[in-house]
Scaffold this motif. Sequence first.
Motif, PDB file in Angstrom:
ATOM      1  N   PRO A 490      29.720  46.721  50.427  1.00  0.00           N
ATOM      2  CA  PRO A 490      30.462  48.101  50.285  1.00  0.00           C
ATOM      3  C   PRO A 490      31.760  48.277  51.238  1.00  0.00           C
ATOM      4  O   PRO A 490      31.583  48.824  52.081  1.00  0.00           O
ATOM      5  CB  PRO A 490      29.204  49.258  50.812  1.00  0.00           C
ATOM      6  CG  PRO A 490      28.580  48.259  51.880  1.00  0.00           C
ATOM      7  CD  PRO A 490      28.507  46.781  51.284  1.00  0.00           C
ATOM      8  N   VAL A 491      32.727  47.531  50.627  1.00  0.00           N
ATOM      9  CA  VAL A 491      33.973  47.773  51.219  1.00  0.00           C
ATOM     10  C   VAL A 491      34.998  48.028  50.489  1.00  0.00           C
ATOM     11  O   VAL A 491      35.407  47.319  49.272  1.00  0.00           O
ATOM     12  CB  VAL A 491      34.231  46.187  52.207  1.00  0.00           C
ATOM     13  CG1 VAL A 491      35.836  46.530  52.671  1.00  0.00           C
ATOM     14  CG2 VAL A 491      33.232  46.190  53.359  1.00  0.00           C
ATOM     15  N   ARG A 492      35.907  48.915  50.391  1.00  0.00           N
ATOM     16  CA  ARG A 492      36.930  49.417  49.662  1.00  0.00           C
ATOM     17  C   ARG A 492      38.184  48.302  49.833  1.00  0.00           C
ATOM     18  O   ARG A 492      38.535  47.844  50.880  1.00  0.00           O
ATOM     19  CB  ARG A 492      37.453  50.636  49.947  1.00  0.00           C
ATOM     20  CG  ARG A 492      36.300  51.701  49.287  1.00  0.00           C
ATOM     21  CD  ARG A 492      36.804  53.171  49.286  1.00  0.00           C
ATOM     22  NE  ARG A 492      35.971  53.834  48.554  1.00  0.00           N
ATOM     23  CZ  ARG A 492      35.649  54.309  47.281  1.00  0.00           C
ATOM     24  NH1 ARG A 492      36.573  53.623  46.540  1.00  0.00           N
ATOM     25  NH2 ARG A 492      34.738  55.231  47.087  1.00  0.00           N
ATOM     26  N   GLY A 493      38.901  47.954  48.836  1.00  0.00           N
ATOM     27  CA  GLY A 493      39.796  46.979  48.639  1.00  0.00           C
ATOM     28  C   GLY A 493      39.660  46.167  47.644  1.00  0.00           C
ATOM     29  O   GLY A 493      39.438  46.745  46.558  1.00  0.00           O
ATOM     30  N   ARG A 494      40.084  44.958  47.535  1.00  0.00           N
ATOM     31  CA  ARG A 494      40.201  43.774  46.486  1.00  0.00           C
ATOM     32  C   ARG A 494      38.857  42.861  46.475  1.00  0.00           C
ATOM     33  O   ARG A 494      38.734  42.264  47.367  1.00  0.00           O
ATOM     34  CB  ARG A 494      41.663  43.227  46.639  1.00  0.00           C
ATOM     35  CG  ARG A 494      42.447  44.031  46.444  1.00  0.00           C
ATOM     36  CD  ARG A 494      44.015  43.217  46.409  1.00  0.00           C
ATOM     37  NE  ARG A 494      45.058  43.927  46.359  1.00  0.00           N
ATOM     38  CZ  ARG A 494      46.161  43.483  46.390  1.00  0.00           C
ATOM     39  NH1 ARG A 494      46.319  41.888  46.428  1.00  0.00           N
ATOM     40  NH2 ARG A 494      47.384  44.177  46.140  1.00  0.00           N
ATOM     41  N   HIS A 495      38.391  42.794  45.262  1.00  0.00           N
ATOM     42  CA  HIS A 495      37.289  41.895  45.028  1.00  0.00           C
ATOM     43  C   HIS A 495      37.428  41.168  43.817  1.00  0.00           C
ATOM     44  O   HIS A 495      37.946  41.810  42.789  1.00  0.00           O
ATOM     45  CB  HIS A 495      35.803  42.711  45.117  1.00  0.00           C
ATOM     46  CG  HIS A 495      35.576  43.646  46.213  1.00  0.00           C
ATOM     47  ND1 HIS A 495      35.204  43.081  47.515  1.00  0.00           N
ATOM     48  CD2 HIS A 495      35.583  44.897  46.628  1.00  0.00           C
ATOM     49  CE1 HIS A 495      34.957  43.817  48.301  1.00  0.00           C
ATOM     50  NE2 HIS A 495      35.349  44.968  47.599  1.00  0.00           N
ATOM     51  N   TYR A 496      36.935  39.761  43.985  1.00  0.00           N
ATOM     52  CA  TYR A 496      37.352  39.068  42.644  1.00  0.00           C
ATOM     53  C   TYR A 496      36.016  38.045  42.372  1.00  0.00           C
ATOM     54  O   TYR A 496      35.739  37.347  43.379  1.00  0.00           O
ATOM     55  CB  TYR A 496      38.525  38.182  42.681  1.00  0.00           C
ATOM     56  CG  TYR A 496      38.989  37.363  41.506  1.00  0.00           C
ATOM     57  CD1 TYR A 496      39.382  37.802  40.461  1.00  0.00           C
ATOM     58  CD2 TYR A 496      38.485  36.015  41.595  1.00  0.00           C
ATOM     59  CE1 TYR A 496      39.720  37.169  39.264  1.00  0.00           C
ATOM     60  CE2 TYR A 496      38.709  35.071  40.456  1.00  0.00           C
ATOM     61  CZ  TYR A 496      39.435  35.654  39.427  1.00  0.00           C
ATOM     62  OH  TYR A 496      39.577  34.893  38.221  1.00  0.00           O
ATOM     63  N   TRP A 497      35.620  37.954  41.273  1.00  0.00           N
ATOM     64  CA  TRP A 497      34.508  37.099  40.923  1.00  0.00           C
ATOM     65  C   TRP A 497      34.624  36.570  39.584  1.00  0.00           C
ATOM     66  O   TRP A 497      35.421  37.091  38.703  1.00  0.00           O
ATOM     67  CB  TRP A 497      33.094  37.426  41.264  1.00  0.00           C
ATOM     68  CG  TRP A 497      32.737  38.625  40.193  1.00  0.00           C
ATOM     69  CD1 TRP A 497      32.205  38.334  39.042  1.00  0.00           C
ATOM     70  CD2 TRP A 497      33.066  39.887  40.533  1.00  0.00           C
ATOM     71  NE1 TRP A 497      31.949  40.014  38.501  1.00  0.00           N
ATOM     72  CE2 TRP A 497      32.635  40.717  39.673  1.00  0.00           C
ATOM     73  CE3 TRP A 497      33.641  40.677  41.709  1.00  0.00           C
ATOM     74  CZ2 TRP A 497      32.521  42.167  39.633  1.00  0.00           C
ATOM     75  CZ3 TRP A 497      33.741  41.944  41.714  1.00  0.00           C
ATOM     76  CH2 TRP A 497      33.289  42.751  40.534  1.00  0.00           C
ATOM     77  N   GLU A 498      34.150  35.613  39.215  1.00  0.00           N
ATOM     78  CA  GLU A 498      34.179  35.045  37.643  1.00  0.00           C
ATOM     79  C   GLU A 498      32.840  34.672  37.194  1.00  0.00           C
ATOM     80  O   GLU A 498      31.925  34.324  37.913  1.00  0.00           O
ATOM     81  CB  GLU A 498      34.924  33.442  37.913  1.00  0.00           C
ATOM     82  CG  GLU A 498      36.441  33.532  38.409  1.00  0.00           C
ATOM     83  CD  GLU A 498      37.282  32.143  38.268  1.00  0.00           C
ATOM     84  OE1 GLU A 498      38.608  32.215  38.362  1.00  0.00           O
ATOM     85  OE2 GLU A 498      36.540  31.299  38.093  1.00  0.00           O
ATOM     86  N   VAL A 499      32.827  34.580  36.078  1.00  0.00           N
ATOM     87  CA  VAL A 499      31.323  34.512  35.174  1.00  0.00           C
ATOM     88  C   VAL A 499      31.791  33.323  34.144  1.00  0.00           C
ATOM     89  O   VAL A 499      32.849  33.372  33.181  1.00  0.00           O
ATOM     90  CB  VAL A 499      31.062  35.748  34.389  1.00  0.00           C
ATOM     91  CG1 VAL A 499      29.794  35.579  33.696  1.00  0.00           C
ATOM     92  CG2 VAL A 499      30.626  36.974  35.565  1.00  0.00           C
ATOM     93  N   GLU A 500      30.862  32.497  33.877  1.00  0.00           N
ATOM     94  CA  GLU A 500      30.833  31.537  33.059  1.00  0.00           C
ATOM     95  C   GLU A 500      29.968  31.536  31.892  1.00  0.00           C
ATOM     96  O   GLU A 500      28.759  31.532  32.245  1.00  0.00           O
ATOM     97  CB  GLU A 500      30.901  29.969  33.924  1.00  0.00           C
ATOM     98  CG  GLU A 500      31.108  28.812  32.911  1.00  0.00           C
ATOM     99  CD  GLU A 500      30.742  27.570  33.625  1.00  0.00           C
ATOM    100  OE1 GLU A 500      30.825  26.386  32.895  1.00  0.00           O
ATOM    101  OE2 GLU A 500      30.850  27.528  34.956  1.00  0.00           O
ATOM    102  N   VAL A 501      30.534  31.554  30.701  1.00  0.00           N
ATOM    103  CA  VAL A 501      29.399  31.614  29.589  1.00  0.00           C
ATOM    104  C   VAL A 501      29.753  30.639  28.737  1.00  0.00           C
ATOM    105  O   VAL A 501      30.549  29.825  28.594  1.00  0.00           O
ATOM    106  CB  VAL A 501      29.403  32.762  29.001  1.00  0.00           C
ATOM    107  CG1 VAL A 501      28.953  34.135  29.903  1.00  0.00           C
ATOM    108  CG2 VAL A 501      31.050  33.288  28.640  1.00  0.00           C
ATOM    109  N   ASP A 502      28.831  30.380  27.555  1.00  0.00           N
ATOM    110  CA  ASP A 502      29.199  29.539  26.270  1.00  0.00           C
ATOM    111  C   ASP A 502      29.557  30.385  25.141  1.00  0.00           C
ATOM    112  O   ASP A 502      29.303  31.588  25.313  1.00  0.00           O
ATOM    113  CB  ASP A 502      28.072  28.809  25.905  1.00  0.00           C
ATOM    114  CG  ASP A 502      26.879  29.174  25.540  1.00  0.00           C
ATOM    115  OD1 ASP A 502      26.936  30.150  24.852  1.00  0.00           O
ATOM    116  OD2 ASP A 502      25.799  28.789  26.375  1.00  0.00           O
TER     117      ASP A 502
END
Length: 621
Positions: A490-502
Amino acid sequence: MDLTGGRLNVIAEEGEQQDFSRQSSTMEAYRAVPEPGERTFQRFSVNTNESLRFEPCEDSCPSPTGAEDGHDDVFDKGEYEDEIISIRNQLQGKVTEMENFAGHLEEIFLTVEENFGRREQHLEQHYNDVLQTLSQRYDERASGLQEEKKAKLESLYSQLLVCGQALDASKELIETAKEIYRCQDKRLFLKTVMPTIKRVEEFAKEEVDLALSTGLEFSTPIADLSDVKTMMDSINIVPAPSAPVINPQLPNSATQTSLHVCWSLFSDDTVEYYELYYRPVLEDVSAENTFAPQESKIKVKETHCTVTDLLPNAQYELWVTATNTTGISPASEKTLYMTVPSPPVIKQRECSSCPEAALIRWESGNTNPVDSYTVELSETGTGGAKSNITESIVAVPTCQCMIQLQAGRHYLIFVRAVNVGGPSDRSEPISISTTGTFFYLLEDTAHPCLSMSEDGFTIFYGDEELPITAMAFEDNTFTRCVAILGDLIPVRGRHYWEVEVDDETEFRVGVAYKDADRDSYLGANNSSWCMRHIRTPSRHKYEFLHNGWSPDLRITAHPLRIGVALNYDRGTLSFFNANLEQHLHTFHCHFQNYVHPCFSLDNPGALTLHNGIAAPDYAFI
């Protein structure tokens, strides 16, 4: 006794004349004018309360070389400076030792005075008690003699009255007989003589006790002075000690399995040894339970003791007695001590981080509550080398802590539990990287049809459909949408993640508020935003849903790795084709509360989360 005001006179042997700058006025130098052929001495005194100071001899002092040619200096000042400083430091050390010794002597002097006063008062009290007891015995004996005297006199007086009465009766009979004898009338004589003879015979028959009714000597009772003798003997006997007093527990005086206990006693008590008793305090023992913890005992000669083989983070009740040749003191009041807690256990699956901070959660690992926690962190290099600098966050009241960090660094974080006894050992460390946003999935929100990989970053939706009756729904689980939430920090700012699918998997990925409707699909309400993939016989369809609405977009290149960029400051949620670095869509919304990543599978398949990675440059343009 005051030794600190005295002066230590130091006489230096004849040496070369030295010219130094001085700082203290307590060194008083004087010059002895020599006779021809006489050696020259330099004398100085040291006040023990101040620093050592050297004063040079007057200019008229003869040259140490014996030359009187007017040369003022025959040696280099710096040549002996180190030696003089060393001597000065040694003398200052001696002065400090003498001051400490003088202070110690003063304390001993005062203690002797206090002990003498107590002993004198004790002796005076004993003698007063003896004199009071003897006075009571004298009064008792004198009263007894008076009573005995009174009884003897009353008995003798009674016997004297009886004897007087007998004498009066005999005198009367004698007078009566004389009168009858002198009587000339024979007829009267014969008439009175017979009664008189009878009275004389009766009087003669009466036995008069001529023995004393009481003895002349007074009885001499045996005086029982045993208690007086005991009191006299007790003057030279060491009294039994008074009850000791256990000191309150000091910080850092315990370990997980030991306690260091200290106590005190009156200074004039003589003690041969102490006995320390202790037992654990069991808070969950009911009043009806007659089982009591077993108490243990340690015999020591000092006024302190280290108790070992104890339980961690446990309360112990302690008391102590003192013993000498006379007897055992009363027990001290019982005091509670606590051992140090066990190390906490960091919950790896519940910790999260971002480039600016980390949220660490842990379990106490202790049955009894602790006072607080301390979080320690140290930075590590790229090769795993640990920094010598450790930062600490103290007085953390709960089992979690938000830590502000620097971006692009690696840290090792430990947690200690703290109570009155001191801090516990370190917990097992957790490694935190601030390269990117890192989080785990919240298993308690997962739909019953979802399963997770061992590392917790891949979710599976199996081919076998479970009947509704076989599904175990809880209050926080998704019921309609086969989804799960992520535990984003719970921190305001920038967050990035990725999801791998077929390309065969139908999915929804995005964000949702923590209280999003569990009986609704992601993107179908105003508390969730998501990208949806639908597989149709003719094409791949993508929707970007919020509150059930999606813009009309066509994506020609099927993304197999989707980047999600959340920017609280700008109020945006963006999706990218990470393989092609292609922007897909951006939601614009000023999020009122913190959101959680959300992942859903609409048909059997798998989805893998990649986080803790640095955000690409294009993600937050």
